[in-house]
Design an enzyme around this catalytic site. Structure first.
Site, PDB file in Angstrom:
ATOM      1  N   LYS A 185       1.368   8.073  -9.415  1.00 32.20           N
ATOM      2  CA  LYS A 185       0.871   9.430  -9.208  1.00 32.20           C
ATOM      3  C   LYS A 185       2.042  10.419  -9.208  1.00 32.20           C
ATOM      4  O   LYS A 185       2.012  11.441  -9.879  1.00 32.20           O
ATOM      5  CB  LYS A 185       0.087   9.509  -7.888  1.00 32.20           C
ATOM      6  CG  LYS A 185      -0.426  10.894  -7.610  1.00 32.20           C
ATOM      7  CD  LYS A 185      -1.296  10.978  -6.381  1.00 32.20           C
ATOM      8  CE  LYS A 185      -1.631  12.453  -6.135  1.00 32.20           C
ATOM      9  NZ  LYS A 185      -2.431  12.689  -4.964  1.00 32.20           N
ATOM     10  N   GLU A 191      10.216   1.559  -6.805  1.00 32.84           N
ATOM     11  CA  GLU A 191       9.872   0.226  -7.314  1.00 32.84           C
ATOM     12  C   GLU A 191       9.389   0.314  -8.760  1.00 32.84           C
ATOM     13  O   GLU A 191       9.809  -0.445  -9.636  1.00 32.84           O
ATOM     14  CB  GLU A 191       8.736  -0.378  -6.470  1.00 32.84           C
ATOM     15  CG  GLU A 191       9.105  -0.767  -5.064  1.00 32.84           C
ATOM     16  CD  GLU A 191       8.858   0.355  -4.059  1.00 32.84           C
ATOM     17  OE1 GLU A 191       8.958   1.548  -4.430  1.00 32.84           O
ATOM     18  OE2 GLU A 191       8.582   0.033  -2.893  1.00 32.84           O
ATOM     19  N   GLY A 244      -3.758   8.380  -4.098  1.00 29.30           N
ATOM     20  CA  GLY A 244      -3.359   7.095  -4.687  1.00 29.30           C
ATOM     21  C   GLY A 244      -4.377   5.993  -4.430  1.00 29.30           C
ATOM     22  O   GLY A 244      -4.813   5.298  -5.349  1.00 29.30           O
ATOM     23  N   ARG A 245      -4.791   5.819  -3.170  1.00 31.94           N
ATOM     24  CA  ARG A 245      -5.712   4.716  -2.851  1.00 31.94           C
ATOM     25  C   ARG A 245      -7.144   5.011  -3.271  1.00 31.94           C
ATOM     26  O   ARG A 245      -8.021   4.159  -3.114  1.00 31.94           O
ATOM     27  CB  ARG A 245      -5.628   4.386  -1.355  1.00 31.94           C
ATOM     28  CG  ARG A 245      -5.835   5.576  -0.440  1.00 31.94           C
ATOM     29  CD  ARG A 245      -5.389   5.267   0.984  1.00 31.94           C
ATOM     30  NE  ARG A 245      -5.415   6.457   1.832  1.00 31.94           N
ATOM     31  CZ  ARG A 245      -4.430   7.361   1.905  1.00 31.94           C
ATOM     32  NH1 ARG A 245      -3.346   7.214   1.167  1.00 31.94           N
ATOM     33  NH2 ARG A 245      -4.512   8.397   2.714  1.00 31.94           N
ATOM     34  N   GLU A 330      -4.175   2.877   5.368  1.00 37.09           N
ATOM     35  CA  GLU A 330      -3.373   4.037   4.979  1.00 37.09           C
ATOM     36  C   GLU A 330      -4.169   5.325   5.216  1.00 37.09           C
ATOM     37  O   GLU A 330      -3.596   6.375   5.487  1.00 37.09           O
ATOM     38  CB  GLU A 330      -2.927   3.932   3.508  1.00 37.09           C
ATOM     39  CG  GLU A 330      -1.773   4.870   3.170  1.00 37.09           C
ATOM     40  CD  GLU A 330      -1.116   4.589   1.817  1.00 37.09           C
ATOM     41  OE1 GLU A 330       0.012   4.082   1.791  1.00 37.09           O
ATOM     42  OE2 GLU A 330      -1.738   4.889   0.778  1.00 37.09           O
ATOM     43  N   HIS A 361     -11.205 -22.912   7.081  1.00 35.63           N
ATOM     44  CA  HIS A 361     -10.376 -24.044   7.491  1.00 35.63           C
ATOM     45  C   HIS A 361      -8.999 -23.591   7.949  1.00 35.63           C
ATOM     46  O   HIS A 361      -8.076 -24.388   8.032  1.00 35.63           O
ATOM     47  CB  HIS A 361     -10.267 -25.040   6.331  1.00 35.63           C
ATOM     48  CG  HIS A 361     -11.618 -25.520   5.893  1.00 35.63           C
ATOM     49  ND1 HIS A 361     -12.271 -26.562   6.528  1.00 35.63           N
ATOM     50  CD2 HIS A 361     -12.471 -25.063   4.949  1.00 35.63           C
ATOM     51  CE1 HIS A 361     -13.457 -26.741   5.958  1.00 35.63           C
ATOM     52  NE2 HIS A 361     -13.604 -25.836   4.996  1.00 35.63           N
ATOM     53  N   LYS A 471      10.615   4.897   3.445  1.00 36.24           N
ATOM     54  CA  LYS A 471      11.039   5.164   2.058  1.00 36.24           C
ATOM     55  C   LYS A 471      12.365   5.907   2.069  1.00 36.24           C
ATOM     56  O   LYS A 471      13.304   5.578   1.353  1.00 36.24           O
ATOM     57  CB  LYS A 471      10.017   6.095   1.396  1.00 36.24           C
ATOM     58  CG  LYS A 471       9.051   5.445   0.461  1.00 36.24           C
ATOM     59  CD  LYS A 471       8.356   6.549  -0.345  1.00 36.24           C
ATOM     60  CE  LYS A 471       6.954   6.202  -0.670  1.00 36.24           C
ATOM     61  NZ  LYS A 471       6.198   7.267  -1.308  1.00 36.24           N
TER      62      LYS A 471
HETATM   63  O1  F6P Z   1       4.142   4.699  -0.258  1.00 35.07           O
HETATM   64  C1  F6P Z   1       2.771   4.897  -0.220  1.00 35.07           C
HETATM   65  C2  F6P Z   1       2.269   5.450  -1.506  1.00 35.07           C
HETATM   66  O2  F6P Z   1       2.576   6.780  -1.585  1.00 35.07           O
HETATM   67  C3  F6P Z   1       0.779   5.200  -1.665  1.00 35.07           C
HETATM   68  O3  F6P Z   1       0.018   6.135  -1.016  1.00 35.07           O
HETATM   69  C4  F6P Z   1       0.637   5.209  -3.147  1.00 35.07           C
HETATM   70  O4  F6P Z   1      -0.569   4.643  -3.564  1.00 35.07           O
HETATM   71  C5  F6P Z   1       1.849   4.408  -3.537  1.00 35.07           C
HETATM   72  O5  F6P Z   1       2.846   4.808  -2.624  1.00 35.07           O
HETATM   73  C6  F6P Z   1       2.335   4.609  -4.951  1.00 35.07           C
HETATM   74  O6  F6P Z   1       2.668   5.934  -5.198  1.00 35.07           O
HETATM   75  P1  F6P Z   1       2.790   6.481  -6.674  1.00 35.07           P
HETATM   76  O7  F6P Z   1       1.468   6.276  -7.332  1.00 35.07           O
HETATM   77  O8  F6P Z   1       3.169   7.911  -6.545  1.00 35.07           O
HETATM   78  O9  F6P Z   1       3.853   5.672  -7.358  1.00 35.07           O
END
Ligand code: F6P
Length: 499
Positions: A185, A191, A244-245, A330, A361, A471
């Site tokens: 987003k 990452e 995002g979610r 979240e 189990h 972060k």
């Molecule tokens: O660190 C949390 C977050 O901001 C989430 O809310 C989001 O889904 C995820 O990181 C990834 O963010 P982006 O889509 O901006 O890479």
């Protein structure tokens, strides 16, 4: 507990589940709700008429209907970030301009899918989708739930910065036939961007002439993607009012739509739209996400439950608990109310779970006899996903139903080690057929339930400031800017990097 309505709820008699069933012969059918191929059984919860009436009063106190209307009209309900939360507009409900914009962006996505299918980017047969959190969990879960195994494209979704996640995919894939999809987003997530650079390097090393020519970006910040080097024609934007979610409905669903077919994605949206309309128009007593949230709040606030467990009795839905963890924790893991006051209630429960029957189990011991009361949610699909001896699927379903029955009934014994207290609540969701439409309805149900929980807690479910501090610290650690952290962390760094 703050308001009078919460106090009224706490003061209600706590009638055991078996007594609720004895007293009401229609309980199973009254609290079992059908919705378009889904069946939601709330009868094994402690919801009864007085509890439901108290929640209806609480919902009025907390202006749930107004909050719902504001969400669905595209008003700026995400007050801490000053914007709307417009995932429903992706499915056709909301501010008309936002609905129109979402439609146009979906069309743009479908055109790109058509062009790739027609060979515009060469002989593509493999897709690496990079993203994390909301930019990965939805696509991963959907792909596992809906893939049949005979698709034209193979899709690998990589999220972790750990190279052990990406490397095996690079070893397996053919760089010349690979499409790289970078889903972010913000297009600033460390990452995802590091993984993207590593994939581009690998493509170059494998002799791909123009690695960036095989990249598609999914983002709410197209300018960042352009600065990364991605051509505008292969950037699929979505609105920054889609969190995002909550973003699987936007262009974040592109890789799954490409891999499984654009019509599958349309069915997903249609299923969600049907649930949106149910949520918008159904009175509380029959409103499925609202009833689920009433049960959630009953256990969290009245019975003090700190966790909620979700077990998918279907391998295809194995990633649903992970998806729900992000969606609910979240969204509702907050300690401040909409007015900025400290939250006097328990925020989101810790959501955990797994796949049945495996989990039986492993962790069900605690559910049956542990000292914690854990509301459980069972999900099962009537139509099997396999073609083996029906004994497999029948056994799966019967195990699922038996667990709910056993948690509720318990079994008394004079031997305390062999005593099962019972009266342990569960909700069961039965899906007739697992397909894009039913999954769309199911995911929209979870979104609205999360929203109603937030409305009852009077918190904002649409920001996530809690993830920022970690972060920020990770960035300052990697920048090695000389800032010293605490002695424990410095020692860990020294041992890992020998600095
Ligand atoms: O660190 C949390 C977050 O901001 C989430 O809310 C989001 O889904 C995820 O990181 C990834 O963010 P982006 O889509 O901006 O890479």
């Amino acid at each position: 507990m703050t308001s009078g309505s919460w106090q009224a709820l706490t003061a209600l008699p706590r009638i055991p589940l078996n007594r609720l069933f004895e007293a009401d012969g229609d309980r199973a059918s009254r609290l079992g709700l059908d919705f378009d191929g889904l069946y939601f059984d709330f009868s094994k919860t402690h919801l009864d008429e007085p509890v439901l009436a108290a929640f209806a009063a609480l919902a009025d106190d907390l202006a749930l209907a107004d909050k719902r209307a504001a969400l669905l009209a595209g008003e700026p309900v995400n007050i801490t970030e000053g914007r709307a939360a417009e995932h429903c507009a992706e499915r056709g409900t909301g501010n008309p301009a936002s609905v129109e914009n979402a439609r146009a962006l979906h069309q743009r996505m479908n055109s790109l899918i058509g062009a790739i299918d027609a060979g515009a980017l060469g002989e593509i047969s493999q897709i690496i989708h990079l993203g994390i959190g909301g930019s990965a969990l939805g696509p991963k879960m959907l792909y596992q739930a809906l893939r049949l195994g005979d698709e034209k494209y193979e899709l690998a979704i990589v999220s972790n910065i750990d190279g052990s996640a990406l490397e095996p995919v690079l070893e397996r894939f053919d760089a010349h036939r690979t499409l790289l999809v970078v889903a972010s987003k913000t297009f600033t997530t460390a990452e995802t961007l590091l993984n993207a650079r590593s994939v581009l390097d690998w493509m170059g090393e494998q002799g791909v002439d123009d690695p960036l020519g095989q990249v598609v970006a999914l983002t709410a910040d197209p300018e960042q993607a352009v600065s990364f080097g991605i051509d505008e024609t292969r950037i699929l934007p979505f609105s920054d009012t889609v969190g995002g979610r909550y973003s699987i409905w936007s262009s974040i669903g592109f890789s799954v739509a490409l891999a499984l077919g654009a019509e599958i994605f349309e069915d997903l949206l249609a299923g969600a739209a049907a649930m949106d309309s149910h949520f918008e128009t159904t009175p509380w007593a029959g409103n499925i996400p609202v009833l689920a949230a009433f049960a959630d709040q009953y256990y969290a606030q009245v019975r003090g439950c700190e966790t909620r467990a979700v077990f998918a009795y279907d391998e295809r839905l194995g990633l649903l608990p992970d998806y729900l963890q992000q969606l609910e924790m979240e969204s509702n893991g907050k300690s401040a109310t909409l007015d900025g006051e400290p939250l006097a209630l328990h925020s989101s429960p810790i959501v955990w779970g797994g796949v049945g029957t495996d989990a039986q189990h492993a962790v069900f011991q605690l559910l049956h006899q542990g000292s914690h009361l854990v509301p459980v949610e069972f999900l099962a699909v009537v139509e099997p996903g396999d073609s083996l001896d029906p004994a497999h699927h029948n056994g799966l379903l019967l195990n699922c139903f038996a667990q709910g029955a056993a948690l509720m009934a318990g079994k008394k014994s004079d031997d305390s080690h062999r005593n099962y207290p019972g009266d342990r609540p569960s909700v069961t969701i039965l899906v007739e057929t697992l397909d894009a439409r039913s999954l769309g309805s199911l995911l929209a149900f979870y979104e609205h339930r999360t929203f109603v929980n937030a409305a009852l807690l009077n918190i904002n479910p649409f920001d996530q400031f809690g993830v920022e501090l970690g972060k920020h610290m990770a960035n300052s650690l990697s920048a090695d800017d000389g800032n010293r952290l605490d002695a424990s962390t410095e020692e860990l760094k020294k041992r890992a990097f020998d600095v």
